[in-house]
Design a protein around this motif. Structure first.
Motif, PDB file in Angstrom:
ATOM      1  N   UNK A 194      -5.745  -1.484  -0.368  1.00 58.28           N
ATOM      2  CA  UNK A 194      -4.947  -2.547  -0.992  1.00 58.28           C
ATOM      3  C   UNK A 194      -3.476  -2.152  -1.165  1.00 58.28           C
ATOM      4  N   UNK A 195      -3.221  -0.877  -1.463  1.00 63.91           N
ATOM      5  CA  UNK A 195      -1.834  -0.414  -1.607  1.00 63.91           C
ATOM      6  C   UNK A 195      -1.125  -0.493  -0.263  1.00 63.91           C
ATOM      7  N   UNK A 196      -1.800  -0.065   0.798  1.00 61.16           N
ATOM      8  CA  UNK A 196      -1.218  -0.154   2.138  1.00 61.16           C
ATOM      9  C   UNK A 196      -0.922  -1.609   2.499  1.00 61.16           C
ATOM     10  N   UNK A 197      -1.868  -2.495   2.235  1.00 55.60           N
ATOM     11  CA  UNK A 197      -1.665  -3.909   2.553  1.00 55.60           C
ATOM     12  C   UNK A 197      -0.487  -4.493   1.774  1.00 55.60           C
ATOM     13  N   UNK A 198      -0.361  -4.105   0.518  1.00 60.12           N
ATOM     14  CA  UNK A 198       0.773  -4.559  -0.292  1.00 60.12           C
ATOM     15  C   UNK A 198       2.086  -4.047   0.285  1.00 60.12           C
ATOM     16  N   UNK A 199       2.076  -2.796   0.734  1.00 62.29           N
ATOM     17  CA  UNK A 199       3.287  -2.206   1.305  1.00 62.29           C
ATOM     18  C   UNK A 199       3.691  -2.925   2.591  1.00 62.29           C
ATOM     19  N   UNK A 200       2.728  -3.250   3.409  1.00 62.36           N
ATOM     20  CA  UNK A 200       3.013  -3.922   4.681  1.00 62.36           C
ATOM     21  C   UNK A 200       3.509  -5.347   4.440  1.00 62.36           C
ATOM     22  N   UNK A 201       3.030  -5.979   3.361  1.00 57.96           N
ATOM     23  CA  UNK A 201       3.352  -7.390   3.104  1.00 57.96           C
ATOM     24  C   UNK A 201       4.752  -7.606   2.541  1.00 57.96           C
ATOM     25  N   UNK A 202       5.369  -6.564   1.982  1.00 58.32           N
ATOM     26  CA  UNK A 202       6.695  -6.713   1.371  1.00 58.32           C
ATOM     27  C   UNK A 202       7.728  -5.862   2.074  1.00 58.32           C
ATOM     28  N   UNK A 203       8.988  -5.975   1.595  1.00 58.20           N
ATOM     29  CA  UNK A 203      10.045  -5.200   2.251  1.00 58.20           C
ATOM     30  C   UNK A 203      10.965  -4.468   1.268  1.00 58.20           C
TER      31      UNK A 203
END
Length: 228
Positions: A194-203
């Motif tokens: 989930x942390x990785x997905x959050x990181x990929x989703x934002x900038x």
């Protein structure tokens, strides 16, 4: 970003070790020496043990850390202690090691010495990053006042004073970590996805510094993930 998912960490480590062995062997064959930067913590310990038992020209391989806590090298929470006790064993005991700590009381006081040590290191052949649940990598913490410097400086390393984690740190800068032929992000555990997905989703890299590596133009970071 290339995402590699494995059923469990044993399968991940077997594949990851193969990749690293090939990279290090090729570097020695082509350039006479290989340079590897690793991260500390629990996640890489089994991988380190696997590499340590591998036949490689270790005397032609130099290892350093992406970051370390500003502690004596034999302290319990020292990344250097971990690397020396797990990775630089068995066949890998012949490898060269570059420490990120000095005898100075403060990390800031030792920064020049660390810079001199790293100045002789060319492009890394491989860098292995980790990621905290706050999105930090190396010791580039979102809570630290030094984050902007760490993401922008041309210096190889910098002192970091996190407010949400113990100890002063010495961390390689974003620029130095990206100066690598191969960049890996090593993640194990269900909480990391989930942390990785959050990181990929934002900038916003100041919110989650790992984004500076996942979303860096022209950088093909290899994410090695296992849920357990």
């Amino acid at each position: 970003m290339q995402f590699h998912r494995f059923e469990h960490s044993a399968a991940l480590n077997a594949d990851f070790a193969e990749r690293l062995i090939a990279i290090l062997s090729e570097a020695v064959a082509e350039r006479g020496h290989a340079f590897l930067a690793v991260s500390g913590g629990r996640t890489p310990q089994a991988l380190f043990a696997q590499l340590a038992s591998t036949e490689l020209p270790w005397h032609k391989i130099t290892i350093t850390l992406a970051d370390d806590r500003w502690l004596p090298a034999d302290a319990k929470d020292s990344n250097e202690r971990l690397v020396k006790s797990v990775l630089l064993q068995d066949k890998a005991s012949q490898a060269n090691f570059i420490s990120l700590v000095t005898a100075d009381a403060k990390a800031e006081q030792g920064a020049d010495t660390i810079a001199q040590r790293l100045a002789a290191v060319p492009t890394f052949d491989a860098v292995i990053l980790g990621m905290g649940e706050d999105g930090h990598t190396a010791s580039l913490f979102p809570c630290s006042k030094e984050l902007a410097e760490g993401l922008s400086t041309t210096a190889d390393a910098l002192a970091v004073n996190p407010t949400t984690a113990p100890y002063q740190r010495m961390s390689l800068s974003k620029q130095r970590l990206l100066n690598s032929r191969h960049l890996f992000l090593h993640l194990v555990g269900p909480a990391k996805l989930p942390v990785l997905n959050q990181a990929v989703a934002g900038d916003d890299v100041m919110q989650m510094p790992i984004r500076a590596f996942l979303q860096q133009p022209g950088v093909d970071i290899q994410v090695m993930f296992a849920p357990e």
